[in-house]
Scaffold this motif. Structure first.
Motif, short mmCIF file in Angstrom:
data_model
loop_
_atom_site.label_atom_id
_atom_site.label_comp_id
_atom_site.label_asym_id
_atom_site.label_seq_id
_atom_site.Cartn_x
_atom_site.Cartn_y
_atom_site.Cartn_z
N LEU A 60 0.82 -1.22 0.00
CA LEU A 60 0.00 0.00 0.00
C LEU A 60 0.85 1.27 0.00
O LEU A 60 0.57 2.22 -0.75
CB LEU A 60 -0.94 0.00 1.21
CG LEU A 60 -1.81 1.24 1.40
CD1 LEU A 60 -2.76 1.41 0.22
CD2 LEU A 60 -2.58 1.17 2.71
N LEU A 68 0.76 4.42 -2.58
CA LEU A 68 0.39 5.77 -2.14
C LEU A 68 1.48 6.78 -2.50
O LEU A 68 1.18 7.92 -2.88
CB LEU A 68 0.14 5.80 -0.63
CG LEU A 68 -1.12 5.08 -0.14
CD1 LEU A 68 -1.20 5.12 1.38
CD2 LEU A 68 -2.38 5.71 -0.74
N SER A 125 0.72 9.82 -4.91
CA SER A 125 0.75 11.11 -4.22
C SER A 125 1.35 12.22 -5.07
O SER A 125 1.11 13.41 -4.83
CB SER A 125 1.53 10.99 -2.91
OG SER A 125 2.91 10.79 -3.17
N THR A 144 3.03 13.72 -0.84
CA THR A 144 4.22 12.90 -1.11
C THR A 144 5.15 12.90 0.09
O THR A 144 5.71 11.85 0.46
CB THR A 144 4.97 13.43 -2.35
OG1 THR A 144 4.11 13.38 -3.48
CG2 THR A 144 6.21 12.59 -2.62
N VAL A 190 3.66 10.67 2.94
CA VAL A 190 3.85 9.24 2.67
C VAL A 190 5.33 8.87 2.77
O VAL A 190 5.69 7.79 3.23
CB VAL A 190 3.30 8.87 1.28
CG1 VAL A 190 3.46 7.37 1.02
CG2 VAL A 190 1.83 9.24 1.16
N SER A 193 -1.08 1.26 -9.09
CA SER A 193 -0.64 2.66 -9.14
C SER A 193 -1.02 3.28 -10.48
O SER A 193 -1.52 4.41 -10.53
CB SER A 193 0.87 2.74 -8.94
OG SER A 193 1.25 2.23 -7.69
#
Length: 423
Positions: free
Chosen positions: A13, A17, A21, A40, A43, A125
């Motif tokens: 995950l 992300l 992001s 970004t 994360v 993604s």
């Protein structure tokens, strides 16, 4: 068992992300730092903590050649700080070292995955990022046309050739970045998911309504993808992108005034003139030309990281840069950084091109073509934009490096990341 499942889920995950992001680069605003801290970065922090916790600090990386090139770039930037001991240089150094760390973090996280997990991460993604960008584009178009809202667009008055236009920017700070992102996720979807003709049509429509020069590159990419899907020869597939890239660079650097009528161009001096039309340089051209002059003036160490605009103002006072143009930071990723870091940066550029070529030619064609396609896109885009601060560029190179790494080591390495497990 629940803990293990959570660990596995987070392992997949968080990289997803991080990749997605990059779409959201203009959401949070903070005093003093502005828009520099975005999803970004959130994360990035979480994934860094997870990465360290997951492997209990027992991490052993086999550095790839491309990794070493980024370490070399870091050393060049640190050298700039040592030579130009200024606050602006330090702040820029922190920004760039973070982006390089972003590359290493995602690269390391993806290397730690099994190949099936890696493909799953890239497929999800690509799909999620693609549809977010498509949705933002459609929503921005609808809000502007039917509700007169500029939430996801920028309004440009007296835009060259077209007059007043709007351009979709989504959650990015510029329409150019939006186009670059949709190109990235479209090509990633081509490589790791299903890119249907209906998807291509949607991207084409958004490219047309975006009214930006960079859309030329995206449209060319779409034609190249269609050629690829119809099994055209490899060299023919890239022709649309090469042609559009040259045209994009020309239109970025120059404005053509037809019939020599009164024009709204800012430049007062034409670089070429006939009875029918005149060609005027744009700010892009003058800024990039100034970058070349700075390099010639200070070839060894440049003017210092982050000092480009200050030097440009000095050029303006000396008459080397037009007084009727505003001053900017570097607008391209070639002369812009060479002028700040010196000729050592040219060695980095040369190395990254050679290394990338050596890695990409070893990939199977179904992966080789998408990667070459976006690298070609990057090559031209970077001639007119300072793409060295684009987060998704570092994400893309990290993905590419891991794919090339997996291709070579999947069958011979006991663990694809070279990470010592405690189990």
């Amino acid at each position: 068992m629940m803990y293990i499942n959570r660990g596995i889920n987070l392992k997949l995950l968080l990289p997803i992300l991080l990749i997605i992001s990059t779409i959201f680069s203009h959401i949070f605003f903070f005093p003093k730092i502005g828009y520099k801290f975005q999803p970004t970065e959130i994360v990035f922090i979480v994934l860094s903590l997870f990465f360290v916790f997951k492997y209990h600090l027992k991490i052993r990386f086999n550095l790839l050649t491309i990794d070493k090139s980024f370490i070399f770039l870091s050393l060049i930037m640190i050298l700039s700080q040592l030579i130009y001991f200024e606050k602006i240089v330090f702040l820029k150094l922190i920004e760039y070292l973070y982006l390089i760390a972003l590359y290493f973090l995602l690269s390391g996280s993806l290397r730690a995955l099994e190949y099936k997990e890696l493909k799953k991460v890239l497929k999800l993604s690509a799909d999620i990022g693609f549809w977010i960008l498509i949705g933002i584009g459609i929503l921005g178009f609808v809000l502007y046309y039917f509700f007169d809202s500029g939430k996801f667009v920028l309004i440009y008055r007296d835009y060259p050739y077209f007059g007043d236009v709007f351009r979709i920017k989504g959650f990015s700070y510029s329409p150019n970045l939006y186009i670059s992102l949709i190109s990235f996720f479209t090509i990633l979807k081509l490589a790791y998911s299903r890119l249907q003709y209906s998807h291509i049509v949607l991207v084409f429509i958004l490219s047309i309504v975006s009214m930006t020069k960079e859309a030329l590159l995206l449209i060319a990419v779409l034609f190249a993808i269609i050629f690829y899907k119809n099994n055209f020869p490899f060299k023919i597939n890239l022709i649309p992108v090469l042609f559009a890239g040259i045209l994009y660079v020309f239109l970025s650097y120059f404005i053509i005034s037809f019939d020599n009528k009164e024009s709204k161009v800012q430049s007062k001096e034409a670089v070429f003139k006939t009875e029918k039309f005149s060609v005027y340089p744009t700010t892009y051209f003058e800024v990039i030309k100034s970058g070349v002059l700075m390099t010639l003036d200070k070839p060894l160490f440049g003017v210092g990281l982050g000092n480009f605009r200050k030097e440009l103002k000095e050029y303006q006072r000396e008459g080397k840069y037009p007084k009727y143009f505003q001053t900017y930071d570097a607008l391209d990723s070639y002369s812009g950084l060479v002028s700040q870091l010196g000729i050592l940066y040219l060695f980095f550029l040369f190395a990254i091109f050679v290394i990338t070529y050596g890695m990409v030619i070893k990939l199977p064609y179904q992966l080789k073509y998408p990667f070459i396609l976006f690298f070609t896109y990057m090559l031209f885009e970077s001639m007119a934009l300072g793409t060295y601060h684009f987060r998704h560029y570092y994400i893309y190179i990290a993905i590419f490096s891991v794919i090339a790494f997996k291709k070579d080591t999947l069958l011979v390495s006991t663990h694809p990341c070279g990470i010592e497990s405690l189990s």
